[in-house]
Design an enzyme around this catalytic site. Structure first.
Site, short mmCIF file in Angstrom:
data_model
loop_
_atom_site.label_atom_id
_atom_site.label_comp_id
_atom_site.label_asym_id
_atom_site.label_seq_id
_atom_site.Cartn_x
_atom_site.Cartn_y
_atom_site.Cartn_z
N TYR A 84 40.34 48.30 41.25
CA TYR A 84 39.35 48.18 40.17
C TYR A 84 40.13 47.60 39.00
CZ TYR A 84 35.56 49.61 37.02
OH TYR A 84 34.53 49.62 36.11
N TYR A 148 42.18 52.47 32.99
CA TYR A 148 42.74 51.65 34.08
C TYR A 148 44.22 51.99 34.30
CZ TYR A 148 44.78 47.46 36.24
OH TYR A 148 45.51 46.60 37.02
N1 LIG Z 1 45.10 40.81 37.16
C1 LIG Z 1 46.08 41.31 36.43
O1 LIG Z 1 46.35 40.87 35.30
C2 LIG Z 1 46.92 42.45 36.96
C3 LIG Z 1 47.95 42.97 36.16
C4 LIG Z 1 48.73 44.02 36.67
C5 LIG Z 1 48.49 44.51 37.94
N2 LIG Z 1 47.47 43.99 38.68
C6 LIG Z 1 47.23 44.57 40.01
O2 LIG Z 1 47.44 43.55 40.99
C7 LIG Z 1 46.62 43.81 42.13
C8 LIG Z 1 45.83 42.57 42.50
O3 LIG Z 1 45.02 42.23 41.38
P1 LIG Z 1 44.16 40.89 41.31
O4 LIG Z 1 44.50 40.24 40.02
O5 LIG Z 1 44.27 40.11 42.58
O6 LIG Z 1 42.72 41.53 41.15
P2 LIG Z 1 41.30 40.97 41.60
O7 LIG Z 1 41.27 39.48 41.61
O8 LIG Z 1 40.32 41.73 40.76
O9 LIG Z 1 41.21 41.45 43.11
C9 LIG Z 1 41.01 42.80 43.45
C10 LIG Z 1 40.21 42.82 44.72
O10 LIG Z 1 39.96 44.18 45.09
C11 LIG Z 1 38.67 44.22 45.63
N3 LIG Z 1 38.10 45.57 45.57
C12 LIG Z 1 37.69 46.26 44.49
N4 LIG Z 1 37.15 47.44 44.86
C13 LIG Z 1 37.26 47.50 46.21
C14 LIG Z 1 36.88 48.45 47.16
N5 LIG Z 1 36.27 49.61 46.82
N6 LIG Z 1 37.12 48.20 48.48
C15 LIG Z 1 37.70 47.04 48.84
N7 LIG Z 1 38.07 46.08 47.99
C16 LIG Z 1 37.85 46.30 46.68
C17 LIG Z 1 37.85 43.27 44.77
O11 LIG Z 1 36.68 42.89 45.44
P3 LIG Z 1 35.39 42.44 44.58
O12 LIG Z 1 35.75 41.13 43.99
O13 LIG Z 1 34.31 42.39 45.61
O14 LIG Z 1 35.18 43.51 43.54
C18 LIG Z 1 38.86 42.12 44.58
O15 LIG Z 1 38.73 41.14 45.59
C19 LIG Z 1 45.78 45.02 41.75
O16 LIG Z 1 46.40 46.20 42.23
C20 LIG Z 1 45.82 45.05 40.23
O17 LIG Z 1 45.60 46.32 39.70
C21 LIG Z 1 46.69 42.95 38.23
#
Ligand SMILES: NC(=O)c1ccc[n+]([C@@H]2O[C@H](COP(=O)([O-])OP(=O)(O)OC[C@H]3O[C@@H](n4cnc5c(N)ncnc54)[C@H](OP(=O)(O)O)[C@@H]3O)[C@@H](O)[C@H]2O)c1
Length: 306
Positions: A84, A148
């Protein structure tokens, strides 16, 4: 002959997920640098067997389905990227945020151990409160300022001691929804932007993080690891640099203070949460390229994919 290493990836449709699938298949993700191989090794065609799951395939908050999926696939490694990630919405959607980032992470870690798989989970710089005044190392005390960050910290604590936890920050991918796309669109349309200049952090390009996760899948180091591109920055610096690459003059980006944002964001962010990657480099791996290099690559491939 050894069989391929079987990898299950959650969040495969997210911005990091799509790049991780490319990297595990041996192709350079969009916005990537073909020469950046943190352990100097290319991915062999038969090295990995990859199953990427989107939310459509498996809702990880459904515990029984998740355990069943892991038992059926019997992976050697799980790279858990599903999360999330809507930082402001989480402030008013606490339970849903914790269900994904804390409870589901715990279920996946337990399920991984049940089938002797190595578990790699991703966490965030938002576990810190930003008051240290210097780059954060892995052993620094956590104190999340928003829901978060607290949910991701709960996810870290739910992992086993031999799992890998990768903390990263300000992630941007060519195929993700992120600020750099907004900046790019505004720069090419002739508009201007205002960005905060009083929050310091480390930017991370999804394609570079994906290469690191391939190395993690090979090396399976336990504990917490900070991974981000080199150099600290602010969102204003990123906008100004992107504008200059797209031919805009200095007046494209205006620096503002967080207190100038209107409406004020629901979630409080740390003032300074840059991540030190010294532990990673000291372990003998290549540092990630400078953030400016990442901005240039993302804009290069963004243009060619739109
Ligand atoms: N983006 C940042 O700046 C950032 C910074 C620090 C750490 N992170 C971490 O890096 C990791 C990857 O992030 P990201 O940027 O690739 O995020 P993202 O683009 O938001 O991707 C997260 C994915 O998780 C899926 N998801 C959410 N709820 C789910 C559920 N209940 N069951 C199955 N899938 C679910 C989402 O699907 P839907 O699209 O259908 O919701 C989305 O495809 C995460 O752990 C995040 O917390 C990200």
């Amino acid at each position: 002959m050894t069989r391929p290493v079987r990898i299950l990836v959650t969040g495969a449709g997210g911005q990091v997920g799509v790049d991780v699938l490319d990297a595990l298949r041996g192709t350079t993700p969009l916005g990537g640098d073909a020469l950046f191989q943190p352990d100097q090794k290319l991915v062999r065609e038969d090295e990995f067997e990859v199953l990427g799951l989107t939310r459509h395939d498996l809702d990880i908050t459904e515990r029984d389905h998740t355990i069943h999926a892991v038992r059926s696939v019997r992976p050697d490694v799980i790279i858990h990227l599903a999360a999330y990630t809507q930082v402001d919405r989480a402030e008013v959607d606490r339970d849903a945020c914790y269900a994904v980032n804390a409870s589901a992470t715990e279920s996946l870690s337990l399920a991984a151990h049940d089938v002797d798989a190595h578990f790699i989970a991703i966490s965030t710089d938002y576990v810190f409160d930003g008051t240290k005044g210097a780059a954060y190392i892995e052993d620094d005390e956590t104190n999340p300022l928003n829901v978060y960050g607290a949910s991701k910290r709960a996810g870290e604590l739910a992992c086993a001691s031999d799992d890998t936890i990768v903390r990263t920050s300000w992630v941007m991918g060519v195929r993700g929804k992120n600020v750099l796309h907004v900046i790019g669109d505004r720069a090419t349309s002739g508009a201007t932007v205002r960005f905060v200049n009083d929050q310091t952090g480390t930017a991370t390009f999804a394609s570079d993080l994906a290469r690191v996760l391939v190395t993690m899948a090979r090396q399976r180091p336990s504990g917490i690891w900070h991974i981000a591109n080199s150099g600290t920055t602010t969102w204003f610096d990123i906008a100004a640099y992107a504008g200059s690459l797209l031919g805009r003059s200095d007046d494209f980006a205006t620096p503002i203070a967080t207190s100038d944002l209107s409406p004020a964001p629901l979630a409080t962010r740390p003032v300074r949460s840059d991540l030190s990657t010294e532990k990673w480099v000291d372990a003998g791996f290549d540092a990630l390229p400078d953030w400016r290099d990442g901005v240039a690559r993302l804009l290069r491939d963004r243009v060619s994919t739109r």
